[in-house]
Design a protein around this motif. Sequence first.
Motif, short mmCIF file in Angstrom:
data_model
loop_
_atom_site.label_atom_id
_atom_site.label_comp_id
_atom_site.label_asym_id
_atom_site.label_seq_id
_atom_site.Cartn_x
_atom_site.Cartn_y
_atom_site.Cartn_z
N TYR A 140 2.88 13.36 -1.88
CA TYR A 140 3.23 11.96 -1.48
C TYR A 140 1.72 11.14 -1.40
CZ TYR A 140 5.06 7.59 0.61
OH TYR A 140 5.52 6.43 0.96
N LYS A 141 0.67 11.75 -0.86
CA LYS A 141 -0.78 10.99 -0.98
C LYS A 141 -1.12 10.61 -2.54
CE LYS A 141 -3.21 13.01 2.85
NZ LYS A 141 -4.25 13.94 3.31
N PHE A 142 -0.93 11.45 -3.44
CA PHE A 142 -1.08 11.05 -4.80
C PHE A 142 -0.11 9.84 -5.18
CE2 PHE A 142 0.04 11.56 -9.53
CZ PHE A 142 -1.14 11.40 -10.01
N VAL A 143 1.17 10.02 -5.15
CA VAL A 143 1.96 8.94 -5.40
C VAL A 143 1.65 7.65 -4.85
CG1 VAL A 143 4.43 8.21 -4.92
CG2 VAL A 143 4.10 10.44 -5.91
N ARG A 144 1.15 7.59 -3.60
CA ARG A 144 0.88 6.45 -2.71
C ARG A 144 -0.61 5.63 -3.16
NH1 ARG A 144 0.41 6.68 3.81
NH2 ARG A 144 -1.57 8.07 3.27
N PHE A 145 -1.43 6.86 -3.66
CA PHE A 145 -2.64 6.37 -4.54
C PHE A 145 -2.43 5.62 -5.63
CE2 PHE A 145 -6.32 6.91 -7.08
CZ PHE A 145 -7.28 6.39 -6.53
N VAL A 146 -1.51 6.12 -6.45
CA VAL A 146 -1.20 5.60 -7.89
C VAL A 146 -0.73 4.39 -7.59
CG1 VAL A 146 0.19 5.71 -9.83
CG2 VAL A 146 -1.08 7.69 -9.05
N TYR A 147 0.46 4.05 -6.90
CA TYR A 147 1.22 3.00 -6.43
C TYR A 147 0.38 1.88 -5.83
CZ TYR A 147 4.48 0.02 -3.54
OH TYR A 147 4.99 -0.76 -2.93
N TRP A 148 -0.61 2.01 -5.02
CA TRP A 148 -1.58 1.21 -4.36
C TRP A 148 -2.41 0.68 -5.63
CZ3 TRP A 148 -6.55 3.65 -2.04
CH2 TRP A 148 -7.45 2.45 -1.51
N ASP B 181 -6.35 -7.71 8.01
CA ASP B 181 -7.44 -6.96 7.90
C ASP B 181 -7.19 -5.46 7.23
OD1 ASP B 181 -9.00 -8.58 9.15
OD2 ASP B 181 -8.70 -7.74 11.29
N PHE B 182 -5.97 -5.27 7.32
CA PHE B 182 -5.44 -3.89 6.78
C PHE B 182 -5.51 -4.07 5.14
CE2 PHE B 182 -2.12 -1.51 4.31
CZ PHE B 182 -2.21 -0.28 5.15
N TYR B 183 -5.13 -5.15 4.56
CA TYR B 183 -4.98 -5.52 3.38
C TYR B 183 -6.49 -5.71 2.74
CZ TYR B 183 -0.10 -4.86 2.66
OH TYR B 183 1.25 -4.66 2.56
N GLN B 184 -7.21 -6.33 3.65
CA GLN B 184 -8.61 -6.73 3.08
C GLN B 184 -9.26 -5.38 2.87
OE1 GLN B 184 -9.66 -9.93 2.05
NE2 GLN B 184 -7.40 -9.92 2.50
N GLN B 185 -9.01 -4.33 3.71
CA GLN B 185 -9.69 -3.00 3.56
C GLN B 185 -9.13 -2.32 2.23
OE1 GLN B 185 -8.46 -0.14 6.69
NE2 GLN B 185 -10.30 1.20 6.40
N PHE C 41 0.67 -1.11 0.16
CA PHE C 41 0.03 -0.21 -0.14
C PHE C 41 0.79 1.11 -0.18
CE2 PHE C 41 -1.87 3.23 2.75
CZ PHE C 41 -2.85 3.85 1.85
N ASP C 42 1.83 1.42 0.85
CA ASP C 42 2.79 2.27 0.99
C ASP C 42 4.20 2.01 0.35
OD1 ASP C 42 4.70 4.13 2.26
OD2 ASP C 42 3.11 5.19 2.81
N PRO C 43 4.90 2.65 -0.46
CA PRO C 43 5.94 2.19 -1.10
C PRO C 43 7.29 2.10 -0.09
CG PRO C 43 5.35 4.33 -1.94
CD PRO C 43 4.29 3.76 -1.09
#
Length: 336
Positions: free
Chosen positions: A119-127, A149-153, A103-105
């Motif tokens: 960074y929010k944008f980069v993380r969103f694209v990466y995710w 549970d984190f990854y299910q979310q 989720f977070d590089p």
Amino acid sequence: QSERSKQGIISDNIGDIRVHRLAAGNLFVFAKLGQYGAFLRLLWHLFDQINLVNYCRIRKVLKKSQPDLIWAHNLKGLGYISTKLYRDNSAQYWQTIHDVQYFDPSGTIIYQQPVNIFYKFVRFVYWQHNKLILRKPNLLISPSQWLFDFYQQKKLFTKSDYIVIRNPLSFALSSDFKDDDTDVLNLLYIGQLEKHKGILFLLDALMDVDFEWQLNIVGSGVLESELKRRESKQVTVLGKVKNESIGQYLAMADLLVMPTLCYENSPTVISEAHNNNCLVLASNIGGVGEMIKDGNNGWLFEPGNKFDLLEKLKAIKKTDLVSLREKMVKPNLSVK
């Protein structure tokens, strides 16, 4: 004996185990990632998602070895697209997750730390990219319920069979705890000497404790030099020690303190402490709370909350720690 391949694969025999080591297949090796600026680190992570160089190398290894089981752990550096090879192979594909890297590089999320909009944008694209790339394993293994549970979310690794299995213990030898019968509260920190692990927060908080205490610090990291400058009669920096010696330090401590400020999965050091009948005071973050029964084998406090930490330390000082250690409940290292 090693076999060096022109295709960037080094193969070794270690006893009966065949080991294949791959060259980076990226701009530079993962171990040097922190030496570069933000832009190059971003490029590295993007290339790592679709690392076609290592994809071809892994395909070659799998074709030659014909495995019955492919058990992957951290994919960072191998390339996330390699999961397509694992899933398409006739072998069973098991995936163990260890942190939030899909989720977070950076693989690290700091408690209540503001994140800038870039960074929010980069993380969103990466995710979102990872949601397209990562293939579903036949079995997902998580060291904590929290991480699963984190990854299910986040809609990653969904609809997979899964089990929760705690991280295995290291080679630390178990030791009987020692009661030195003094009024000094002997504290122990074991971990990376990094700001996000909360060691500076712990030291600053201890300055306001109104009873006698002693802190031994075990570990290495960028803060080691700074911490050595802060050594005193109460603070000793031991640096990195052999795994085999960890049990001895835990046996001599009244309390292991884990003041982390980042979301943790299933810290092995807590299992090591419990294995040595050492009580733990830890930040209630991530999967940590699953491992500690408050007032039985340890205590929890809010991450980064100095006043909560100090209140817990005051209560602990008034507790019969020897009796508690004798009857403490050790958590199961594996649960379904």
